[in-house]
Design a protein around this motif. Structure first.
Motif, short mmCIF file in Angstrom:
data_model
loop_
_atom_site.label_atom_id
_atom_site.label_comp_id
_atom_site.label_asym_id
_atom_site.label_seq_id
_atom_site.Cartn_x
_atom_site.Cartn_y
_atom_site.Cartn_z
N GLN A 1 41.96 34.37 40.67
CA GLN A 1 41.94 32.95 41.04
C GLN A 1 41.17 32.73 42.35
O GLN A 1 40.50 31.71 42.51
CB GLN A 1 43.37 32.40 41.14
CG GLN A 1 44.09 32.35 39.80
CD GLN A 1 43.31 31.56 38.75
OE1 GLN A 1 42.79 30.48 39.01
NE2 GLN A 1 43.22 32.12 37.54
N ARG A 2 41.24 33.69 43.29
CA ARG A 2 40.44 33.59 44.53
C ARG A 2 38.95 33.63 44.22
O ARG A 2 38.17 32.88 44.80
CB ARG A 2 40.80 34.73 45.50
CG ARG A 2 41.98 34.43 46.38
CD ARG A 2 42.12 35.42 47.52
NE ARG A 2 42.34 36.79 47.10
CZ ARG A 2 43.51 37.28 46.69
NH1 ARG A 2 44.57 36.51 46.66
NH2 ARG A 2 43.61 38.54 46.33
N TYR B 1 35.20 42.06 42.56
CA TYR B 1 36.52 41.93 41.95
C TYR B 1 36.90 43.23 41.27
O TYR B 1 36.10 43.81 40.53
CB TYR B 1 36.59 40.78 40.94
CG TYR B 1 37.96 40.69 40.31
CD1 TYR B 1 39.03 40.21 41.05
CD2 TYR B 1 38.18 41.14 39.03
CE1 TYR B 1 40.31 40.17 40.49
CE2 TYR B 1 39.45 41.11 38.46
CZ TYR B 1 40.51 40.63 39.20
OH TYR B 1 41.77 40.60 38.66
N SER C 1 38.16 40.96 46.31
CA SER C 1 39.40 40.50 45.71
C SER C 1 39.85 41.49 44.66
O SER C 1 39.02 42.07 43.95
CB SER C 1 39.19 39.12 45.09
OG SER C 1 40.42 38.53 44.77
N ALA D 1 36.34 30.62 44.92
CA ALA D 1 35.11 30.85 45.70
C ALA D 1 33.89 30.37 44.93
O ALA D 1 32.96 29.80 45.51
CB ALA D 1 34.98 32.33 46.05
N LEU E 1 33.10 38.41 49.77
CA LEU E 1 34.50 38.31 49.35
C LEU E 1 34.88 39.55 48.55
O LEU E 1 34.13 39.98 47.68
CB LEU E 1 34.70 37.06 48.47
CG LEU E 1 36.06 36.86 47.81
CD1 LEU E 1 37.14 36.63 48.86
CD2 LEU E 1 36.00 35.69 46.85
#
Length: 168
Positions: A70-71, A27, A55, A75, A53
């Motif tokens: 929020q993703r 992130y 993000s 997850a 992931l």
């Protein structure tokens, strides 16, 4: 034989056939190419870790209403990541209350949170979790002081009118 997904906090067997595959979420808030490279290098240096992931957001750290964040939380809730790697913890939030909420959401679902810039800030250990909380409290104190300074400066400007304090 494909790698087996396992608990990132459990001791890992060094035998190649039983090596765990740790799913990592990255992130970034206000991402830069340099920061992205740093995060990827950090993940690559960890045995068994792979990026599941990525993000990012271009938004204030003062709110949790960020699609990328929020993703990451979604997850974590669905069990799609085992570890979240950020460059700095303040990427998650600049407010202690928000950061405490995000860390609670992640850790309660078994997601380990690690700072690539300062690996001691790692929720896997009690010491790391303590440091995470201290750092966030200090960040909030600094933010509160900056807001108070701006408020005092505006108040002073309003009281003194347009007159410069250096004017004779």
């Amino acid at each position: 034989m494909p790698p087996v997904t396992c608990d990132p906090r459990s001791p890992r067997d060094t035998h190649p056939r039983t090596r765990c595959s740790i799913r990592v979420g990255l992130y970034q808030r206000w991402p830069t190419l340099r920061e992205s490279d740093h995060l990827q290098t950090y993940v690559a240096s960890q045995p068994g870790w792979h990026i599941a992931l990525r993000s990012s957001d271009y938004a204030s750290g003062g709110t949790l209403k960020r699609p990328g964040l929020q993703r990451i939380l979604a997850a974590a809730r669905s069990g799609d990541i085992d570890v979240l790697v950020v460059n700095h913890l303040y990427s998650l939030s600049r407010r202690t209350q928000h950061l405490a909420f995000v860390l609670s959401e992640l850790t309660s679902r078994g997601v380990r949170v690690v700072s690539a810039a300062d690996p001691a800030l790692d929720t896997e250990t009690a010491h790391g979790l303590f440091l995470v909380r201290v750092v966030t409290a200090v960040a909030e104190i600094e933010q509160t002081g900056a807001v108070a300074d701006r408020r005092d400066r505006r108040r002073h400007e309003q009281l003194s009118g347009d007159e410069s304090p250096l004017a004779g």
